[in-house]
Design a protein around this motif. Structure first.
Motif, PDB file in Angstrom:
ATOM      1  N   VAL A  82       0.853  -1.193   0.000  1.00  0.00           N
ATOM      2  CA  VAL A  82       0.000   0.000   0.000  1.00  0.00           C
ATOM      3  C   VAL A  82       0.883   1.236   0.000  1.00  0.00           C
ATOM      4  O   VAL A  82       2.067   1.189   0.360  1.00  0.00           O
ATOM      5  CB  VAL A  82      -0.941   0.033   1.217  1.00  0.00           C
ATOM      6  CG1 VAL A  82      -1.841  -1.181   1.245  1.00  0.00           C
ATOM      7  CG2 VAL A  82      -0.164   0.166   2.523  1.00  0.00           C
ATOM      8  N   LYS A  83       0.288   2.339  -0.401  1.00  0.00           N
ATOM      9  CA  LYS A  83       0.994   3.607  -0.287  1.00  0.00           C
ATOM     10  C   LYS A  83       1.282   3.910   1.185  1.00  0.00           C
ATOM     11  O   LYS A  83       0.456   3.654   2.053  1.00  0.00           O
ATOM     12  CB  LYS A  83       0.158   4.734  -0.897  1.00  0.00           C
ATOM     13  CG  LYS A  83       0.074   4.678  -2.413  1.00  0.00           C
ATOM     14  CD  LYS A  83      -0.744   5.842  -2.967  1.00  0.00           C
ATOM     15  CE  LYS A  83      -0.756   5.813  -4.485  1.00  0.00           C
ATOM     16  NZ  LYS A  83      -1.596   6.896  -5.053  1.00  0.00           N
ATOM     17  N   LYS A  84       2.465   4.439   1.416  1.00  0.00           N
ATOM     18  CA  LYS A  84       2.927   4.627   2.791  1.00  0.00           C
ATOM     19  C   LYS A  84       1.975   5.495   3.603  1.00  0.00           C
ATOM     20  O   LYS A  84       1.738   5.241   4.787  1.00  0.00           O
ATOM     21  CB  LYS A  84       4.325   5.248   2.777  1.00  0.00           C
ATOM     22  CG  LYS A  84       4.995   5.310   4.129  1.00  0.00           C
ATOM     23  CD  LYS A  84       6.421   5.826   4.006  1.00  0.00           C
ATOM     24  CE  LYS A  84       7.115   5.845   5.366  1.00  0.00           C
ATOM     25  NZ  LYS A  84       8.517   6.336   5.231  1.00  0.00           N
ATOM     26  N   GLU A  85       1.374   6.491   2.961  1.00  0.00           N
ATOM     27  CA  GLU A  85       0.516   7.400   3.709  1.00  0.00           C
ATOM     28  C   GLU A  85      -0.804   6.763   4.120  1.00  0.00           C
ATOM     29  O   GLU A  85      -1.558   7.335   4.918  1.00  0.00           O
ATOM     30  CB  GLU A  85       0.238   8.658   2.891  1.00  0.00           C
ATOM     31  CG  GLU A  85      -0.454   8.425   1.569  1.00  0.00           C
ATOM     32  CD  GLU A  85       0.525   8.279   0.404  1.00  0.00           C
ATOM     33  OE1 GLU A  85       0.116   8.549  -0.739  1.00  0.00           O
ATOM     34  OE2 GLU A  85       1.687   7.904   0.659  1.00  0.00           O
ATOM     35  N   LEU A  86      -1.119   5.573   3.613  1.00  0.00           N
ATOM     36  CA  LEU A  86      -2.384   4.917   3.937  1.00  0.00           C
ATOM     37  C   LEU A  86      -2.287   3.994   5.152  1.00  0.00           C
ATOM     38  O   LEU A  86      -3.308   3.476   5.602  1.00  0.00           O
ATOM     39  CB  LEU A  86      -2.894   4.108   2.739  1.00  0.00           C
ATOM     40  CG  LEU A  86      -3.209   4.893   1.461  1.00  0.00           C
ATOM     41  CD1 LEU A  86      -3.722   3.949   0.384  1.00  0.00           C
ATOM     42  CD2 LEU A  86      -4.226   5.991   1.735  1.00  0.00           C
ATOM     43  N   THR A  87      -1.087   3.761   5.668  1.00  0.00           N
ATOM     44  CA  THR A  87      -0.948   2.787   6.761  1.00  0.00           C
ATOM     45  C   THR A  87      -1.732   3.196   8.004  1.00  0.00           C
ATOM     46  O   THR A  87      -2.170   2.336   8.769  1.00  0.00           O
ATOM     47  CB  THR A  87       0.532   2.604   7.140  1.00  0.00           C
ATOM     48  OG1 THR A  87       1.105   3.882   7.459  1.00  0.00           O
ATOM     49  CG2 THR A  87       1.298   1.981   5.994  1.00  0.00           C
ATOM     50  N   ALA A  88      -1.951   4.485   8.201  1.00  0.00           N
ATOM     51  CA  ALA A  88      -2.672   4.928   9.398  1.00  0.00           C
ATOM     52  C   ALA A  88      -4.170   4.662   9.305  1.00  0.00           C
ATOM     53  O   ALA A  88      -4.858   4.634  10.329  1.00  0.00           O
ATOM     54  CB  ALA A  88      -2.424   6.418   9.637  1.00  0.00           C
ATOM     55  N   VAL A  89      -4.706   4.453   8.090  1.00  0.00           N
ATOM     56  CA  VAL A  89      -6.157   4.264   7.939  1.00  0.00           C
ATOM     57  C   VAL A  89      -6.500   2.855   7.476  1.00  0.00           C
ATOM     58  O   VAL A  89      -7.660   2.553   7.206  1.00  0.00           O
ATOM     59  CB  VAL A  89      -6.751   5.300   6.950  1.00  0.00           C
ATOM     60  CG1 VAL A  89      -6.618   6.688   7.530  1.00  0.00           C
ATOM     61  CG2 VAL A  89      -6.089   5.213   5.584  1.00  0.00           C
TER      62      VAL A  89
END
Length: 1022
Positions: free
Chosen positions: A684-691
């Motif tokens: 996944v895109k790194k910025e999506l790991t929080a959601v």
């Protein structure tokens, strides 16, 4: 209190006893019965005893009922859980104005509200109050006579085993909260309320929630009486020990001081489970085997409290397969653990203040890997949290190896980080009589080893003693040398270690002989060896059933429905909220790449993967990539699979993503999983790991009737915001004519592949299969090759086995597949565009397929890539998906608005009448009366000459009688993305009364407009 059963309708009565009433308890009855035609809704009443006729009721148990733990739905029946055996442990604060006595639960009865089927199986039996290693409920076996069929088991028997094991406790007095530590209880400013507790540690929160909601709906007097009756009990799991001892008197008084030392361990339930089934952290930051332990020392002058916690290493890691004494550890999300790690430590800092972690893992390969990852994540967390968190690594096993257990005691107390933080954190102290807090504890130690059992308990004992010595230095220095005090302290910690170990691992703790006596004995060594062997057996062969029972008790199973109590107001509001989802949620679009590639056991070549991974210029948010035959399917690989070949392909994929031209986003490997030759990767895109949360992997074998992993499936599921996805890769049975075996493999996978907490493939909103299905084309070889050569796909599709069995609804019912506008992907000569020219001359086929189902998935591209490393061509699909994001604050605001609208009555209006008039409008218009042979429905004054004029609705609420219906001018519904300020002002605005209009008949609705099919981009031929 007593429990009675009445019939017609079947009703359970929890009745205060005469003994309760002599103690000042009001004479009351709590009445339970099942709602009609529902296995998860009950009707509950709280009535005076004089209003209930018990003359025809029978007493269900001769034992005194101590209280009710809640309601639970099991096997389509509803059960009331009541405590039928319990003993007092002791008063933890004898000098307090109100006693704080703890009671240990020994037996729980589950009585059915909805059926008499289980009445005879709920017999009275009093288990032993304590239990040793051999009397653990999950080690006992109830054998029948030889050849006799086993007796039927009560559906709640697994729950009863857990609850009756002696590890659950509750507060005897109605006005103290066992789930909260002393400092938290005494610092509360609001009056005592039974609904105020630490929800991390109340284990029956799931089954008692409906009763607490019922309690909130009572008026203040009834609520007070319900609390006095103690019908509702909140229970913790863990350990409570209380010891009373006499200590030397001050010089001015010859009387000895009576002191009480207590130990309370509260086990968290939010990531509950057994040793090998529950490890690490979840996406909410909850850790496995998380325990808050409180040491309480109470005299007639002061009460001292010291808190420390333990918990699994807060990363995503697990141990799969058969575990012996060499434990195999896998960090499942090495690049995506930071958000959960940060949530865990932010939660600890918010709750306790500063946090210092003591990591006791050693330098063995597996433990060293965890230690390195722990330190790396802690360093990143400190960048955001600051100096409020820290860590000390202490190799417990190395210290014991070179200096014995005595050296651990010395070295821990000499560690600079430990000494400094013990001084900095301090302890809590309160006046014994008034309860006024004198000093507060400002931070905690968080200790862990691998299991957070033996080593952790040993070190926590040392920290507890060190802090208590500091307190005694301030109040009575001579008590530091009181042998009786420290022997009681050591015994409590040894018992604590045994109790927590039994819960998590099935046996008592190791090293407790040294904790008790300060010596390492031969008997202790033999006992530890026996426990280690028992643990290996229990954890590998018995804990899975126990895990299911735990998940059922805390409400983790995906198929469970919580029991609700009939309440027309709240039920109507809940239904209205579901219908108005769009008003408190938004959607965003994401793009998904799904690819499947049978690599024929070959490693990556120099061939670029970019034509496969990036067939279009856009960068997908999620990559789901399935491999088959990632290792050669040899007997050696089937027995013990080498993960290195999967790691090589992982590295190749990650490298291709990182080195692609015009790179706009960073990708991380979220999760990977392997079953022999079948492997699945999700990036996944790194910025999506929080959601992206609740990422889990599972596999299921289908080879050799489920015993071999040469064929089977691997699945990875996840939640992206509030939308669920499940990706599966599979390798089904080979052979041109073996489509029946392939059908059987599919059914085996669908029925047998389960994720945690009972989730199945069909539990998810969106499912994508990317697999080597091995389905073939039922035409002769020459015709298939000829049609493929001229791209005449229609004839090939007509003979495709998979399409045929899907049309016959034998497999993949409800799934879709894009149009097959590319040539068959199997079988090629390696490094060639020629179909198989070997002696076998296999018939070309579309073995590699991508199928999907889900309301949010929109297929954009379905094609293949021209990679020549293998004898298969890789296939890919690009999806657009709508992901829903629920604004929980807005939902709660809308719920409050609807509740106020319903419960607020106009002058002279009765609430009962308003509730009785509530109706829900349907989106469908009214239908005309049916036609007969003599009269057609359109014959009449309303439809002159058969002409039907559709009515146009006016704005506002014309014809609307439902207060829940969304108004086009509703301040909330007008803008789902309203700011918080707008939402606040909307809630302050008065609600316009709804005046029902005169109902009138409307014409039949016009036929619905057919939805156009999504445009499918044609396949590329390269």
């Amino acid at each position: 209190m007593n429990l009675f059963l009445g019939e017609n309708p079947r009703t359970l009565y929890l009745v205060t006893s005469s003994q309760d009433e002599r103690r000042g308890c009001p004479a009351r009855v709590l009445v339970f019965r099942a709602a009609p035609r529902s296995s998860s809704q009950a009707i509950v009443e709280f009535l005076p005893k004089t209003e209930v006729d018990l003359s025809n009721a029978i007493k269900l148990t001769t034992r005194i009922v101590k209280g009710c733990l809640g309601l639970i739905s099991v096997a389509n029946d509803m059960f009331l859980a009541v405590i039928v055996s319990a003993t007092e442990v002791g008063n933890t604060r004898p000098a307090s104005a109100t006693a704080e006595t703890v009671v240990q639960i020994h037996d729980v009865g589950f009585y059915c509200l909805s059926s008499s089927t289980w009445d005879d199986l709920m017999v009275d039996g009093v288990p032993s109050p304590g239990y040793g290693d051999q009397s653990d409920p999950y080690m006992r076996e109830h054998a029948s006579g030889p050849g006799a069929p086993p007796p039927p088991e009560h559906p709640c028997q697994p729950l009863r085993k857990i609850m009756s094991g002696g590890t659950f406790y509750y507060a005897m007095e109605p006005q103290w909260d066992l789930s909260s530590r002393l400092q938290r209880r005494l610092s509360r400013n609001e009056p005592w309320d039974a609904a105020t507790y630490d929800d991390r540690f109340v284990w029956n929160e799931y089954i008692v929630r409906s009763l607490l909601d019922f309690r909130e709906r009572l008026d203040a007097v009834e609520r007070m009486e319900l609390d006095q009756c103690q019908f509702i009990v909140l229970a913790i799991q863990g350990y409570v020990g209380v010891s009373t001892l006499a200590l030397s008197a001050p010089p001015t008084n010859g009387q000895p001081t009576v002191a009480t030392i207590s130990l309370i361990s509260r086990l968290g339930w939010k990531r509950a489970g057994t040793r090998f089934n529950t490890r690490g952290v979840d996406d909410d930051g909850n850790c496995a085997n998380f325990v808050e332990t409180e040491t309480i020392f109470s005299t007639d002058q002061h009460c001292y409290s010291y808190i420390q916690v333990r918990g699994s290493v807060p990363l995503f890691w697990e141990q799969q397969g058969l575990q012996t004494f060499g434990q195999r550890i896998q960090i499942t999300r090495p690049q995506a653990s930071q958000p959960a790690f940060d949530r865990h430590f932010h939660g600890l800092v918010e709750e306790y203040g500063a946090v210092h972690a003591i990591n006791l893992l050693g330098q063995k390969e597996n433990e060293a890997t965890l230690t390195a990852a722990y330190a790396r994540h802690m360093q990143i967390a400190r960048n955001s949290v600051g100096d409020t968190v820290g860590i000390t690594n202490f190799d417990f096993h190395a210290a014991v190896k070179y200096g014995g257990h005595e050296s651990v005691f010395r070295e821990i107390r000499r560690l600079e980080s430990v000494v400094d933080n013990i001084d900095r954190f301090g302890f809590a102290m309160a006046d014994a009589g008034s309860g006024e807090i004198i000093t507060e504890q400002k931070g905690i130690f968080r200790t862990n080893c691998l299991d957070c059992l033996d080593r952790t308990n040993f070190v926590q004992d040392i920290l507890s003693r060190t802090s208590l010595e500091q307190y005694l230095m301030h109040v009575r220095r001579e008590w530091i040398h009181a042998t009786t005090l420290w022997s009681n302290h050591a015994e409590l910690w040894a018992e604590n270690g045994d109790a927590l170990s039994r819960i998590y691992a099935g046996t008592g703790a190791l090293n407790t002989s040294f904790t008790r006596s300060g010596k390492r004995t031969l008997g202790g060594l033999l006992s530890d060896a026996t426990k280690s062997v028992s643990r290996a057996y229990i954890n590998n062969f018995q804990d899975k059933g126990k895990q299911v029972a735990i998940d059922m008790f805390v409400g983790n199973l995906s198929s469970q429905h919580p029991v609700t109590i009939f309440d027309p107001i709240h039920d109507s509001v809940s239904a209205a909220l579901e219908n108005r989802l769009a008003e408190y949620s938004t959607t965003k679009q994401c793009s998904i790449f799904a690819g499947t590639y049978n690599v024929n056991g070959r490693p990556p070549s120099t061939e670029s993967l970019l034509p496969w991974l990036f067939p279009r210029p856009n960068s997908p948010d999620i990559f789901a990539i399935g491999f088959q035959e990632i290792v050669p399917l040899t007997a050696q690989q089937i027995i013990q699979t080498d993960p290195e070949k999967r790691r090589v392909w992982e590295a190749k994929i990650v490298d291709a993503l990182q080195k692609r031209p015009e790179k706009r986003s960073e990708y991380i490997l979220l999760r990977s999983h392997q079953l022999v030759g079948t492997a699945l990767l999700v990036l996944v895109k790194k910025e999506l790991t929080a959601v992206i949360r609740n990422v889990e992997a599972a596999s299921h074998k289908t080879g050799l009737r489920g015993m071999s992993g040469n064929k089977g499936a691997v699945g990875i599921r996840l939640e992206y915001h509030d939308t669920t996805f499940c990706f599966l890769t599979a390798h089904l049975a080979a052979g041109h004519s073996n489509f029946a075996e392939r059908n059987a493999d599919y059914r085996t996978i669908v029925n047998g592949l389960h994720f945690l907490k009972g989730k199945t493939i069909d539990s998810h909103q969106n499912v994508v299969w990317l697999a080597d299905t091995n389905y073939r084309i039922d035409l002769d070889n020459e015709r298939v090759r000829a049609f493929s050569q001229i791209d005449d796909f229609d004839a090939l599709v007509a003979a495709d086995q998979l399409r045929r069995v899907m049309d016959d609804r034998e497999v993949f019912v409800g799934y879709q597949e894009g149009p097959l506008l590319f040539r068959p992907t199997y079988k090629y000569d390696p490094q060639s565009d020629q179909y198989d020219t070997s002696e076998k001359m296999r018939i070309p086929a579309w073995t590699d397929r991508i199928l999907f189902k889900g309301p949010n998935l929109d297929l954009a591209v379905y094609s293949r890539a021209e990679l020549k490393t293998s004898d298969h061509r890789p296939v890919f699909a690009l999806f657009r998906a709508d992901v829903r994001i629920i604004d929980h604050l807005k939902r709660d605001a809308l719920r409050s608005l609807l509740l106020d609208n319903v419960t607020t009555t106009a002058p002279g209006e009765k609430l009962d009448e308003k509730l009785a008039s509530l109706t829900f409008t349907s989106d469908e218009q009214d239908l005309p009366p049916p036609s007969t042979d003599e009269v057609a429905w359109w014959d009449g004054d309303d439809h002159l000459n058969g002409i039907v004029v559709p009515l146009v609705k006016n704005g506002g609420h014309a014809g609307q009688t439902n207060p829940f219906d969304s108004d086009s001018e509703s301040p909330i519904s007008s803008s789902p993305s309203s700011s918080e300020e707008e939402l606040y002002h909307a809630l302050q605005a008065p609600i316009v009364p709804i005046v029902p209009a005169t109902a009138q008949r409307r014409p039949a609705p016009p036929p619905p407009v057919r939805a156009s099919k999504p445009t499918i981009e044609p396949a590329d031929e390269q």
